[in-house]
Design a protein around this motif. Sequence first.
Motif, PDB file in Angstrom:
ATOM      1  N   ALA A   1      -8.475  -8.781 -11.667  1.00 17.11           N
ATOM      2  CA  ALA A   1      -8.626  -7.710 -10.667  1.00 17.11           C
ATOM      3  C   ALA A   1      -8.802  -6.385 -11.394  1.00 17.11           C
ATOM      4  N   LEU A   2     -10.032  -6.092 -11.805  1.00 17.39           N
ATOM      5  CA  LEU A   2     -10.316  -4.858 -12.532  1.00 17.39           C
ATOM      6  C   LEU A   2     -10.513  -3.683 -11.586  1.00 17.39           C
ATOM      7  N   PHE A   3     -11.043  -3.936 -10.395  1.00 13.35           N
ATOM      8  CA  PHE A   3     -11.184  -2.921  -9.357  1.00 13.35           C
ATOM      9  C   PHE A   3     -10.096  -3.142  -8.314  1.00 13.35           C
ATOM     10  N   LEU A   4      -9.382  -2.070  -7.932  1.00 14.40           N
ATOM     11  CA  LEU A   4      -8.312  -2.157  -6.940  1.00 14.40           C
ATOM     12  C   LEU A   4      -8.492  -1.055  -5.910  1.00 14.40           C
ATOM     13  N   ASN A   5      -8.186  -1.346  -4.662  1.00 15.95           N
ATOM     14  CA  ASN A   5      -8.370  -0.363  -3.598  1.00 15.95           C
ATOM     15  C   ASN A   5      -7.165  -0.382  -2.647  1.00 15.95           C
ATOM     16  N   TRP A   6      -5.972  -0.202  -3.226  1.00 16.26           N
ATOM     17  CA  TRP A   6      -4.744  -0.266  -2.451  1.00 16.26           C
ATOM     18  C   TRP A   6      -4.618   0.920  -1.502  1.00 16.26           C
ATOM     19  N   ALA A   7      -4.013   0.686  -0.344  1.00 14.75           N
ATOM     20  CA  ALA A   7      -3.648   1.766   0.571  1.00 14.75           C
ATOM     21  C   ALA A   7      -2.512   2.573  -0.031  1.00 14.75           C
ATOM     22  N   ASN A   8      -2.221   3.720   0.551  1.00 16.06           N
ATOM     23  CA  ASN A   8      -1.158   4.583   0.056  1.00 16.06           C
ATOM     24  C   ASN A   8       0.176   3.834   0.016  1.00 16.06           C
ATOM     25  N   GLN A   9       0.886   3.981  -1.103  1.00 13.69           N
ATOM     26  CA  GLN A   9       2.184   3.340  -1.342  1.00 13.69           C
ATOM     27  C   GLN A   9       2.098   1.818  -1.360  1.00 13.69           C
ATOM     28  N   GLN A  10       0.922   1.302  -1.666  1.00  8.64           N
ATOM     29  CA  GLN A  10       0.710  -0.142  -1.828  1.00  8.64           C
ATOM     30  C   GLN A  10       0.169  -0.422  -3.227  1.00  8.64           C
ATOM     31  N   PRO A  11       0.505  -1.570  -3.823  1.00  7.84           N
ATOM     32  CA  PRO A  11       1.466  -2.561  -3.321  1.00  7.84           C
ATOM     33  C   PRO A  11       2.900  -2.063  -3.491  1.00  7.84           C
ATOM     34  N   ASP A  12       3.791  -2.520  -2.618  1.00  4.28           N
ATOM     35  CA  ASP A  12       5.177  -2.070  -2.695  1.00  4.28           C
ATOM     36  C   ASP A  12       6.025  -2.964  -3.590  1.00  4.28           C
ATOM     37  N   GLY A  13       5.398  -3.996  -4.188  1.00  5.28           N
ATOM     38  CA  GLY A  13       6.100  -4.839  -5.149  1.00  5.28           C
ATOM     39  C   GLY A  13       6.899  -5.969  -4.545  1.00  5.28           C
ATOM     40  N   LYS A  14       6.870  -6.089  -3.208  1.00  6.12           N
ATOM     41  CA  LYS A  14       7.726  -7.080  -2.561  1.00  6.12           C
ATOM     42  C   LYS A  14       7.011  -8.391  -2.263  1.00  6.12           C
ATOM     43  N   ASP A  15       5.674  -8.356  -2.217  1.00  5.42           N
ATOM     44  CA  ASP A  15       4.933  -9.524  -1.729  1.00  5.42           C
ATOM     45  C   ASP A  15       3.854  -9.947  -2.727  1.00  5.42           C
ATOM     46  N   GLU A  16       3.309 -11.151  -2.507  1.00  3.15           N
ATOM     47  CA  GLU A  16       2.470 -11.779  -3.519  1.00  3.15           C
ATOM     48  C   GLU A  16       1.014 -11.960  -3.117  1.00  3.15           C
ATOM     49  N   CYS A  17       0.640 -11.682  -1.862  1.00  8.33           N
ATOM     50  CA  CYS A  17      -0.731 -11.882  -1.406  1.00  8.33           C
ATOM     51  C   CYS A  17      -1.254 -10.602  -0.760  1.00  8.33           C
ATOM     52  N   ALA A  18      -2.593 -10.490  -0.660  1.00 13.09           N
ATOM     53  CA  ALA A  18      -3.200  -9.238  -0.201  1.00 13.09           C
ATOM     54  C   ALA A  18      -4.125  -9.466   0.982  1.00 13.09           C
ATOM     55  N   PHE A  19      -4.093  -8.495   1.923  1.00  5.21           N
ATOM     56  CA  PHE A  19      -5.056  -8.484   3.018  1.00  5.21           C
ATOM     57  C   PHE A  19      -5.747  -7.129   3.062  1.00  5.21           C
ATOM     58  N   MET A  20      -6.905  -7.087   3.761  1.00  4.77           N
ATOM     59  CA  MET A  20      -7.651  -5.848   3.928  1.00  4.77           C
ATOM     60  C   MET A  20      -7.560  -5.382   5.374  1.00  4.77           C
ATOM     61  N   ARG A  21      -7.390  -4.055   5.530  1.00  6.51           N
ATOM     62  CA  ARG A  21      -7.439  -3.431   6.840  1.00  6.51           C
ATOM     63  C   ARG A  21      -8.037  -2.034   6.673  1.00  6.51           C
ATOM     64  N   ASN A  22      -9.084  -1.758   7.457  1.00  3.02           N
ATOM     65  CA  ASN A  22      -9.784  -0.469   7.369  1.00  3.02           C
ATOM     66  C   ASN A  22     -10.260  -0.163   5.946  1.00  3.02           C
ATOM     67  N   GLY A  23     -10.672  -1.205   5.248  1.00 11.62           N
ATOM     68  CA  GLY A  23     -11.228  -1.036   3.911  1.00 11.62           C
ATOM     69  C   GLY A  23     -10.204  -0.909   2.812  1.00 11.62           C
ATOM     70  N   GLU A  24      -8.911  -0.853   3.164  1.00 14.02           N
ATOM     71  CA  GLU A  24      -7.857  -0.712   2.152  1.00 14.02           C
ATOM     72  C   GLU A  24      -7.029  -1.987   2.069  1.00 14.02           C
TER      73      GLU A  24
END
Length: 360
Positions: free
Chosen positions: A85-108
Amino acid sequence: MAQSLYLPLLLIALCSISECVQRQYHFIHEMKNWTEAQIYCRENYTDLATVDNMNDTIQLMKSVNDVRLWIGLQRKWQWSSGDPALFLNWANQQPDGKDECAFMRNGEWHDWPCSNTLFFICYNMSRGLVFVDQKMNWTAAQSYCRQNHIDLVSVRNQNENQQLEKFINVKNPSGSGIWIGLFRDSWQWSDQSNYSFSYWNTGEPNNSGNNENCTVLLENTHGHWADISCDRQFPFVCHEDKLIVIQQNLSWSEALRYCRQHHVDLVSVQSVEMQRRVMNVVKLASTKAVWLGLRHSCALGIWFWVSGQTVCYQNWAPGNGTSEEDCEPTVRSGAVQSGGDQTWISRPETDRLNFICRNY
């Protein structure tokens, strides 16, 4: 320019067995969580500290021994396809370190428990993006995509992220989260260096509470590590790289001049350790080979480093690095391959390549 200008007045005949320290560490006495510390280091230095051998550990512990510190080791995110994962597009304050999988919402992107259920996007070689309007947990979605298409979708750059966002907006106007193929896997350094050296304290890492995805250097343990929650607040250590890849295509002579004007010199590779560090940075290059400070003297029939040292450690590709180089029509210089086994090759000095400068 005359070849003699590059030949040192005195070649150092003895091969040094010592290894140069390739990172300078900077202790930052500010309390930050791991992500904040990473941002600070990237803005002011190179990155959060990478510690990948005992020499680094000893160097780091010279200045810090009695306080707990963030270093740059984190459980990494990667794509289901196996791509990093060389490119990342996390939402603000994400990832919070608690979870192991990722979803997209509104492009973030957001991290979330893998056991939750969402719609998801598969990738198919002929059809491209495939929206699946069945809610599944992340693992089930991954299995579905692999059985019926290729895999869960990967996002490699901003353009692909924008295309995926448009696709989701059409297929899923409700704006709910959609699984993508990103998940947290094994440990990796913040600067993308290979995780080959570890110095965990006894019983670590233990992932207590399933929430310990970042690494601290423990106080009063001679530099041993422990995993810990990324949202804790600690001081931290940044590092400043001593090697830098310059992504400009220059001839060997131009590269030498650039390094001496803007840094110190073209890099010399005098040990296995130095070669390993070169291999860590050369992956950033945009050309198939990258200039080193390696030069051939037609008059003497030898290869030498512009730092003044003879070539004792050898990492030549087969058929390269011989004493009898063809000096016509131009002098030969040494480069390291940016792919494959990253061995050295002999190239005409007029080739235009990226190059590696040293800052020490």
